[in-house]
Design an enzyme around this catalytic site. Structure first.
Site, short mmCIF file in Angstrom:
data_model
loop_
_atom_site.label_atom_id
_atom_site.label_comp_id
_atom_site.label_asym_id
_atom_site.label_seq_id
_atom_site.Cartn_x
_atom_site.Cartn_y
_atom_site.Cartn_z
CB CYS A 125 -6.58 -5.32 5.36
SG CYS A 125 -5.44 -4.85 6.72
CB CYS A 185 -0.27 -10.37 12.39
SG CYS A 185 0.87 -11.66 11.99
#
Ligand SMILES: Cc1ncc(COP(=O)(O)O)c(C=O)c1O
Ligand SMILES: Cc1ncc(COP(=O)(O)O)c(C=O)c1O
Lengths: 395, 148, 395, 148
Positions: B104, B34
């Site tokens: 994130c 990812c």
């Protein structure tokens, strides 16, 4: 403002000031609708014709085989969707590759959802399609082969002539997405047996929002955008006269310099590739070393994620990209880099540098010098690099 | 990308980059597939106060900035306080993140939790409210365009 | 050069020099691809957003409901084709009218060839759609109603609010082709219950080759042009930044002057209509006298064919049109004029005069004076007029 | 429309517009539905020479110009010679026509033939090579784009 070095010409190019100058009268003076009867506007029909002729000549095509569109994506959509429709009685199978631009790939996937059979050909580790794989994929119901002329990420130039010959031999239409190749490498639709070809003006110093689809006379596809009788009834919409003039002018200028530009850019490109591979460890070049667009270099730096690299280069005034511009913001690594066999974590760390004729050796030196520092700095921060070093020590 | 100035600052000058030798706890989350991996090292004293924290991150600008900010936010805090540092807190401290980058901040929260979990396991502690962290938070993600 | 009077603003408008000025930096300076990571280009994403906001505000819409396209034709094609696709499980019937622009009409005919049921509603002698006819045409399988906001030939403004209410009541999507109406009459998508709306910049002093489709949040249509992730993944293609800036700037300028422009133009239009009807015999006004675009007048002169008229006016420096620009060159009389009940020979003799804020009373006087002479002259040459006079004598 | 200068000249200054009282022959072709009607009047003397010719035309620029040119071409000619004036001759004399307008020249040829036919009928003549004219030539038309 400090340094500014634009090395993302594969994403888009600066519109040439001469192109803008040529366009200007068509906004505020000769603004007439070319379909109108009165001479003021009808003159724009002539102007359009001249642009069409410039483009046709550059491809070895006929003037009435050039159809203006709003860009590469529309051209790609048109070619695929209209072919499938026009040749439905002949078959329902098309052949393309795993490394096409999304304008082809997503269109093909859409067509699959409508019941069309699509073969996505593999490529080798350099991104090359094997013409024999094309031949092997042909079925009685195959109606179209669409293989890009040159890849937008890794710059590999495909064996278009061989594929064109196979298509012709088998009586199958051959489309090529030449958005990256047109005006960067010579193209002759006769010699290469190309039946349809997509291009976009902003990739060769023309304006954005205008492109064309070459359609060989006799190819029976109809409209993708229905409506008025423009473009010989095949593409509706009031003609974007300034855009068309911009594209024609850009094509004229670019065609005149094609060979010397290619020579200049490929020398600079090779210099860049050599320096990077020599001076930055754990780095690979993506795409074929020789069969490659003159202005494209694409690297993978291990242990590094692309966006960080881009931002740090940006802070030094250097514009580059990772993967293609259209997919940035997405979390997936480039389908092209995966297709040439890179593992995910390496595919994430790619850098595309695309030059123009304005790029200098100094620019490249500056880039490489900064790149060395930045790559080192990011690796310092990378848990993957940490693990790698620890493993190396153990050895 | 439209990052805030704070994000850019933490990306350009990340705080607490590095390793800790013999850390009290270390956690690594995310995966290379990812495109982001975060590793957090914690040095925790006997009063359960985080004396030092370091990170290493493979990832985009937001991944680096959230790691940096998260380490700043937990430094000097007790373990219990550190547990309260959510991804929201990290985002707010950074003046927001673009929608595609929200994951994130989740990853940063998760990395802290993973390091705390490691600390708890090593020291045979049970920390109230701490669950075994997922190593990959990407499964939670949503498309930006919810309606179609 | 002698006189030059441009009275074909429904075909296209002059790009405002202020618009061109706003566009210029985006060709040669801020030429970056908005999808790129580096700040130089990413700033263009912001710029795009600002334009989207200007347009959204002008319609009472939200910023993220505006999708840029290459013009009115693409918007119309998108709205119809994608709705049919997205709502296929709900039904296969759409309702439109006989007087739509070809971008709707030919798209609808194309969809018919794919098995979609289309009802083409009649209009009255003024070109008005009856909202009750819309209601009556609704079936359980109706998925879309598409009625143009204002007709491009005869200028009639349709009862959009009433039709919108009926669509909403019945849970059916409502699209309107507002290419002629946007920035010429006020439009609020909430008040009028509009779900989708097409517009094209070159009809309001913006550049050619750029337009938009308003899509209400929640409408589930997907892409028409597949590829990159631009326009929230709904419309692929490198953004035409100069075009978008041009359209936004034009919208801003036009929105600020909408009311006064409409007032000025409609007064001038009425003056024109009154003079022509009074001074030229055997003449009729086409379209509704009151529910009419401020800048449109459309006449039929008996015994006269339109092209001759246009050429003679052109010789006097006057630019006008007959029917719509897109169909000139075709031999068929306007489908709009036939739909309002004109016999063929009268439908052939129509003249559309479309004003702008730059048009003066002197221009109109010059036009009418020349028109009188030209009409008389052409009638002198007309066998139909000869027959008519002979019959009159016999009476 | 891209008309030649000759076409524009004949459109702007059409020759022989008008009627002839008691003509030797008159012919009307075309129909209003298709947008052009041409009527030709002939004054033919005993030696079968066309002494005078007039026309009236409802139609586009090309229709007017071809009528005008056709009358010019047959004026002073014998009936036999006039029969030889084809649409091609008219087009050539006008330096060509746009493809969509070629039918106008056919219509002009047909209008002459119709007037000659009328003359022949009225005078009980049989003119070699003259067939009863169709009143409408549009059925012959071809789409510009033959290949699709
Ligand atoms: C009502 C209407 N719809 C659609 C269009 C098509 O717009 P464009 O030519 O910009 O594609 C036009 C104008 O040409 C129009 O007047
Ligand atoms: C190979 C290729 N195909 C298609 C496109 C799409 O062109 P455009 O963005 O002009 O629609 C691009 C560039 O974006 C491209 O590089």
């Amino acid at each position: 403002m400090g340094k500014f070095i634009y090395l993302d010409n594969a994403a888009t190019t600066k519109t040439d000031p001469k192109v803008v100058e040529a366009m200007l009268p068509y906004f505020t003076e000769n603004y007439g609708n070319p379909s109108s009867v009165y001479s003021f506007a009808a003159a724009n029909k002539e102007v359009e014709s001249e642009q069409r002729e410039i483009i046709a000549k550059s491809l070895g095509a006929k003037t009435n085989e050039i159809y203006f569109t709003a860009g590469g994506s529309e051209s790609d959509n048109w070619a695929l969707k209209a072919t499938v429709e026009a040749y439905a009685d002949k078959g329902n199978h098309i052949i393309t590759t795993k490394i096409e631009h999304h304008a082809i790939l997503h269109t093909a996937q859409y067509l699959e959802s409508k019941g069309i059979q699509v073969t996505y050909l593999d490529v080798d580790e350099n991104g090359l399609v094997d013409p024999e794989a094309v031949r092997a994929a042909i079925r009685p119901e195959t109606i179209l082969i669409s293989v890009m002329f040159a890849n937008n990420e890794i710059g590999t130039i495909e064996p278009i002539k061989e594929i064109g010959a196979i298509a012709k031999e088998n009586g199958i239409l051959f489309h090529t997405d030449a958005v990256q190749a047109y005006m960067h490498v010579p193209i002759d639709v006769e010699e290469l047996h190309i039946d349809m070809l997509s291009a976009s003006a902003h990739k060769f110093n023309g304006p954005k929002g205008i492109g064309f689809l070459y359609i060989r006379k006799g190819v029976k596809i109809r409209s993708f955008i229905h409506g008025g009788a423009q473009e010989r009834k095949r593409r509706a919409g009031t003609e974007n006269v300034p855009g068309i003039v911009g594209m024609g002018t850009a094509a004229k200028l670019a065609y005149a310099t094609l060979d010397e530009r290619a020579k200049y850019e490929s020398e600079l490109r090779d210099y860049l590739i050599d320096r990077v591979l020599k001076e930055i460890p754990y780095t690979r070049l993506n795409g074929d070393r020789v069969k490659r667009l003159p202005n494209n270099a694409n690297f993978s730096f291990r242990f590094i994620e692309g966006e960080s690299l881009l931002i740090m280069l940006d802070m030094k005034g250097i514009c580059t990209s990772s993967g293609s511009a259209c997919t940035s913001g997405s979390l997936d690594p480039s389908h092209v880099l995966l297709a040439i066999g890179l593992p995910h974590e390496i595919a994430h760390g790619s850098l595309r540098v695309s030059l123009s004729e304005e790029t200098t050796k100094e620019d490249i030196d500056y880039l490489v010098d900064e790149l060395k520092k930045i790559v080192a700095r990011i690796r310092e921060m990378s848990p993957l690099y940490e693990d790698f070093l620890k493993k190396e020590k153990v050895k | 990308m439209a990052y805030s100035e704070k994000v850019m600052d933490h990306f350009e000058h990340p705080r607490n980059v590095g390793e800790i030798e013999n850390p009290s706890g270390v956690g690594t989350v995310g995966n290379a597939k990812c495109g982001d991996i975060m590793r957090i090292y914690l040095d925790i004293d006997d009063n359960q106060v985080i004396q030092d924290v370091k990170f290493k991150t493979f990832g985009c600008g937001a991944a680096v900035a959230t790691s940096s900010m998260a380490t700043e936010l937990v430094k000097g805090k007790t373990v219990e306080e550190a547990l309260g540092v959510t991804n929201k807190a990290v985002m707010e401290a950074l003046d927001g993140l673009p929608p595609v980058k929200v994951h994130c901040s989740l990853l940063a929260e998760e990395a802290i939790h993973a390091a705390l979990w490691d600390y708890a396991e090593k020291h045979n502690l049970k920390i109230e409210g701490l669950e075994k962290p997922k190593s990959d938070i990407h499964e939670d993600e949503e498309e930006e365009e919810e309606e179609y």
